[in-house]
Scaffold this motif. Sequence first.
Motif, PDB file in Angstrom:
ATOM      1  N   TYR A 291      -3.325   2.729   3.796  1.00  0.00           N
ATOM      2  CA  TYR A 291      -4.060   2.266   2.627  1.00  0.00           C
ATOM      3  C   TYR A 291      -3.222   2.191   1.349  1.00  0.00           C
ATOM      4  O   TYR A 291      -3.745   1.830   0.301  1.00  0.00           O
ATOM      5  N   ARG A 292      -1.937   2.518   1.412  1.00  0.00           N
ATOM      6  CA  ARG A 292      -1.136   2.621   0.191  1.00  0.00           C
ATOM      7  C   ARG A 292      -1.133   1.326  -0.620  1.00  0.00           C
ATOM      8  O   ARG A 292      -1.375   1.334  -1.837  1.00  0.00           O
ATOM      9  N   ASP A 293      -0.842   0.215   0.021  1.00  0.00           N
ATOM     10  CA  ASP A 293      -0.757  -1.051  -0.713  1.00  0.00           C
ATOM     11  C   ASP A 293      -2.088  -1.394  -1.373  1.00  0.00           C
ATOM     12  O   ASP A 293      -2.133  -1.817  -2.536  1.00  0.00           O
ATOM     13  N   GLU A 294      -3.173  -1.215  -0.630  1.00  0.00           N
ATOM     14  CA  GLU A 294      -4.500  -1.493  -1.176  1.00  0.00           C
ATOM     15  C   GLU A 294      -4.798  -0.573  -2.357  1.00  0.00           C
ATOM     16  O   GLU A 294      -5.334  -1.016  -3.384  1.00  0.00           O
ATOM     17  N   PHE A 295      -4.442   0.697  -2.220  1.00  0.00           N
ATOM     18  CA  PHE A 295      -4.716   1.666  -3.276  1.00  0.00           C
ATOM     19  C   PHE A 295      -4.029   1.266  -4.573  1.00  0.00           C
ATOM     20  O   PHE A 295      -4.676   1.199  -5.629  1.00  0.00           O
ATOM     21  N   TYR A 296      -2.744   0.969  -4.524  1.00  0.00           N
ATOM     22  CA  TYR A 296      -2.022   0.636  -5.753  1.00  0.00           C
ATOM     23  C   TYR A 296      -2.340  -0.770  -6.256  1.00  0.00           C
ATOM     24  O   TYR A 296      -2.154  -1.054  -7.437  1.00  0.00           O
ATOM     25  N   ARG A 297      -2.875  -1.601  -5.395  1.00  0.00           N
ATOM     26  CA  ARG A 297      -3.322  -2.920  -5.837  1.00  0.00           C
ATOM     27  C   ARG A 297      -4.656  -2.829  -6.576  1.00  0.00           C
ATOM     28  O   ARG A 297      -4.896  -3.572  -7.539  1.00  0.00           O
ATOM     29  N   GLU A 298      -5.533  -1.915  -6.151  1.00  0.00           N
ATOM     30  CA  GLU A 298      -6.883  -1.871  -6.684  1.00  0.00           C
ATOM     31  C   GLU A 298      -7.113  -0.791  -7.751  1.00  0.00           C
ATOM     32  O   GLU A 298      -7.765  -1.035  -8.767  1.00  0.00           O
ATOM     33  N   VAL A 299      -6.594   0.397  -7.532  1.00  0.00           N
ATOM     34  CA  VAL A 299      -7.034   1.548  -8.322  1.00  0.00           C
ATOM     35  C   VAL A 299      -6.512   1.554  -9.754  1.00  0.00           C
ATOM     36  O   VAL A 299      -7.287   1.869 -10.680  1.00  0.00           O
ATOM     37  N   PRO A 300      -5.254   1.225 -10.036  1.00  0.00           N
ATOM     38  CA  PRO A 300      -4.846   1.232 -11.450  1.00  0.00           C
ATOM     39  C   PRO A 300      -5.729   0.358 -12.331  1.00  0.00           C
ATOM     40  O   PRO A 300      -6.105   0.760 -13.440  1.00  0.00           O
ATOM     41  N   GLY A 301      -6.098  -0.811 -11.844  1.00  0.00           N
ATOM     42  CA  GLY A 301      -6.983  -1.678 -12.604  1.00  0.00           C
ATOM     43  C   GLY A 301      -8.370  -1.094 -12.774  1.00  0.00           C
ATOM     44  O   GLY A 301      -8.992  -1.225 -13.842  1.00  0.00           O
ATOM     45  N   MET A 302      -8.887  -0.434 -11.720  1.00  0.00           N
ATOM     46  CA  MET A 302     -10.205   0.195 -11.812  1.00  0.00           C
ATOM     47  C   MET A 302     -10.206   1.291 -12.874  1.00  0.00           C
ATOM     48  O   MET A 302     -11.170   1.435 -13.634  1.00  0.00           O
ATOM     49  N   VAL A 303      -9.124   2.066 -12.924  1.00  0.00           N
ATOM     50  CA  VAL A 303      -9.022   3.115 -13.937  1.00  0.00           C
ATOM     51  C   VAL A 303      -8.908   2.499 -15.330  1.00  0.00           C
ATOM     52  O   VAL A 303      -9.582   2.926 -16.279  1.00  0.00           O
ATOM     53  N   ALA A 304      -8.086   1.472 -15.461  1.00  0.00           N
ATOM     54  CA  ALA A 304      -7.897   0.827 -16.766  1.00  0.00           C
ATOM     55  C   ALA A 304      -9.191   0.210 -17.284  1.00  0.00           C
ATOM     56  O   ALA A 304      -9.456   0.215 -18.490  1.00  0.00           O
ATOM     57  N   ARG A 305     -10.011  -0.308 -16.384  1.00  0.00           N
ATOM     58  CA  ARG A 305     -11.283  -0.937 -16.779  1.00  0.00           C
ATOM     59  C   ARG A 305     -12.410   0.069 -16.953  1.00  0.00           C
ATOM     60  O   ARG A 305     -13.526  -0.298 -17.336  1.00  0.00           O
ATOM     61  N   GLY A 306     -12.167   1.324 -16.649  1.00  0.00           N
ATOM     62  CA  GLY A 306     -13.196   2.341 -16.778  1.00  0.00           C
ATOM     63  C   GLY A 306     -14.147   2.417 -15.613  1.00  0.00           C
ATOM     64  O   GLY A 306     -15.173   3.111 -15.693  1.00  0.00           O
ATOM     65  N   GLU A 307     -13.829   1.744 -14.514  1.00  0.00           N
ATOM     66  CA  GLU A 307     -14.683   1.821 -13.322  1.00  0.00           C
ATOM     67  C   GLU A 307     -14.522   3.169 -12.630  1.00  0.00           C
ATOM     68  O   GLU A 307     -15.449   3.639 -11.959  1.00  0.00           O
ATOM     69  N   ILE A 308     -13.355   3.760 -12.755  1.00  0.00           N
ATOM     70  CA  ILE A 308     -13.104   5.124 -12.300  1.00  0.00           C
ATOM     71  C   ILE A 308     -12.690   5.932 -13.521  1.00  0.00           C
ATOM     72  O   ILE A 308     -11.664   5.678 -14.133  1.00  0.00           O
ATOM     73  N   LYS A 309     -13.541   6.893 -13.881  1.00  0.00           N
ATOM     74  CA  LYS A 309     -13.277   7.740 -15.047  1.00  0.00           C
ATOM     75  C   LYS A 309     -12.732   9.089 -14.586  1.00  0.00           C
ATOM     76  O   LYS A 309     -13.002   9.533 -13.471  1.00  0.00           O
ATOM     77  N   TYR A 310     -11.991   9.727 -15.465  1.00  0.00           N
ATOM     78  CA  TYR A 310     -11.468  11.056 -15.152  1.00  0.00           C
ATOM     79  C   TYR A 310     -11.304  11.847 -16.434  1.00  0.00           C
ATOM     80  O   TYR A 310     -11.246  11.286 -17.527  1.00  0.00           O
ATOM     81  N   ILE A 311     -11.239  13.148 -16.284  1.00  0.00           N
ATOM     82  CA  ILE A 311     -10.901  14.030 -17.397  1.00  0.00           C
ATOM     83  C   ILE A 311      -9.696  14.855 -16.984  1.00  0.00           C
ATOM     84  O   ILE A 311      -9.428  15.041 -15.793  1.00  0.00           O
ATOM     85  N   GLU A 312      -9.000  15.353 -17.974  1.00  0.00           N
ATOM     86  CA  GLU A 312      -7.716  15.995 -17.720  1.00  0.00           C
ATOM     87  C   GLU A 312      -7.658  17.349 -18.404  1.00  0.00           C
ATOM     88  O   GLU A 312      -8.113  17.513 -19.535  1.00  0.00           O
ATOM     89  N   ASP A 313      -7.115  18.315 -17.689  1.00  0.00           N
ATOM     90  CA  ASP A 313      -6.873  19.649 -18.228  1.00  0.00           C
ATOM     91  C   ASP A 313      -5.357  19.830 -18.269  1.00  0.00           C
ATOM     92  O   ASP A 313      -4.733  20.157 -17.259  1.00  0.00           O
ATOM     93  N   ALA A 314      -4.764  19.567 -19.419  1.00  0.00           N
ATOM     94  CA  ALA A 314      -3.303  19.538 -19.536  1.00  0.00           C
ATOM     95  C   ALA A 314      -2.785  20.766 -20.275  1.00  0.00           C
ATOM     96  O   ALA A 314      -3.344  21.168 -21.296  1.00  0.00           O
ATOM     97  N   LYS A 315      -1.714  21.328 -19.749  1.00  0.00           N
ATOM     98  CA  LYS A 315      -0.965  22.379 -20.422  1.00  0.00           C
ATOM     99  C   LYS A 315       0.450  21.849 -20.655  1.00  0.00           C
ATOM    100  O   LYS A 315       1.018  21.171 -19.796  1.00  0.00           O
ATOM    101  N   ARG A 316       1.025  22.176 -21.800  1.00  0.00           N
ATOM    102  CA  ARG A 316       2.341  21.657 -22.163  1.00  0.00           C
ATOM    103  C   ARG A 316       3.414  22.731 -21.985  1.00  0.00           C
ATOM    104  O   ARG A 316       3.328  23.795 -22.592  1.00  0.00           O
ATOM    105  N   GLY A 317       4.370  22.442 -21.115  1.00  0.00           N
ATOM    106  CA  GLY A 317       5.469  23.355 -20.873  1.00  0.00           C
ATOM    107  C   GLY A 317       5.367  24.037 -19.531  1.00  0.00           C
ATOM    108  O   GLY A 317       4.298  24.526 -19.135  1.00  0.00           O
ATOM    109  N   LEU A 318       6.493  24.083 -18.804  1.00  0.00           N
ATOM    110  CA  LEU A 318       6.514  24.710 -17.483  1.00  0.00           C
ATOM    111  C   LEU A 318       6.142  26.183 -17.529  1.00  0.00           C
ATOM    112  O   LEU A 318       5.693  26.747 -16.527  1.00  0.00           O
TER     113      LEU A 318
END
Length: 344
Positions: A291-318
């Motif tokens: 499914y790799r080719d399909e995933f990278y063909r479809e999902v970045p655009g879905m995320v950019a368009r807001g069809e797939i939303k996400y939230i992030e818990d980020a910490k800065r520094g190793l």
Amino acid sequence: MAPIKNGRLLFNDVPTGYPEPGKTTVYDESQTIDLDGVSLNGGVLVKILVISIDPYLRGKMRKPDPSNKSYSATFALGEPIANFGVGVVLRSENAKAKPGDHLYGTYPFQDYAVLPNVDQLLLLKNEEKLPWAAYVGAIGMPGQTAWTGWKEYAAPEKGDVVFVTAASGPVGAFVVQLAKLQGLKVIASAGTDEKVAFVKSIGADVAFNYKTTSTSEVLHREGPINIYWDNVGGESLDAALANAANGARFLECGMISQYNATPYTLMNLMAIVRNALHLHGVLVMQLLPKYRDEFYREVPGMVARGEIKYIEDAKRGLEWAGHAISDVQQGKNHGKSVIIVNEE
């Protein structure tokens, strides 16, 4: 250029329960690197920008034991742990990567790394100009897990009822949204009221806090369920077995309730036979080639368009990576846990 610090997160001790920052893992600043002079041996020098923190890392923190088999190898004591990340190429002796390229793949937890072979790394085009951290979350291994597992095993039909555990996490949230894009009813559980609110915001029809509400009662009232996406195991899995429709598909992705605790005894295993259930273990590395080719063909655009939303818990520094690993095991993170190692 004079050598500079190359911070690392080392695997220091095999945990018996939850991983402890400063004990299980230790942040180390003793190593330095000469960015201009370090030998590449035909490889590339990468500045690591972001690294993913995922539940499965706990399983790699075990003693090497041939009798204790797993789908992933153990971490080596005294060496940096590793996981999926994104890095930018600083120098290259490999025609497949040039300075300025961004590569996705498995990196050691350190600021800079010399990689002798780039064949296992993916060159990211990022035409949508998304944050690089998205490429270790919705457009990385967690998103790949949700996409490939759903495509391969869910077999959704009109009118199906889906139950997703750990539904606010990067895999669970992606599954919730895939199911809603197909018009299905989604029941979703999470561990705090804040997480439940997020799950509702991405479309779950029924969302509840499993710590304050009985999973069995919700499923009995809202089910039976046709598709179960399991990130938790334990009592949630037992409740799903008891409330499964005939022929239901169980997609077993993770069992984080069991990673740091005494194994839970399932009481409703006979439902597998009684209801002719289909159980599938979801391992993304087995499914991704299909499914790799399909995933990278479809999902970045879905995320950019807001069809797939996400939230992030980020910490800065190793230096915070050990804390992030512990937080994920205890469900203290809210959203995809990432470490911002370096700025561009």
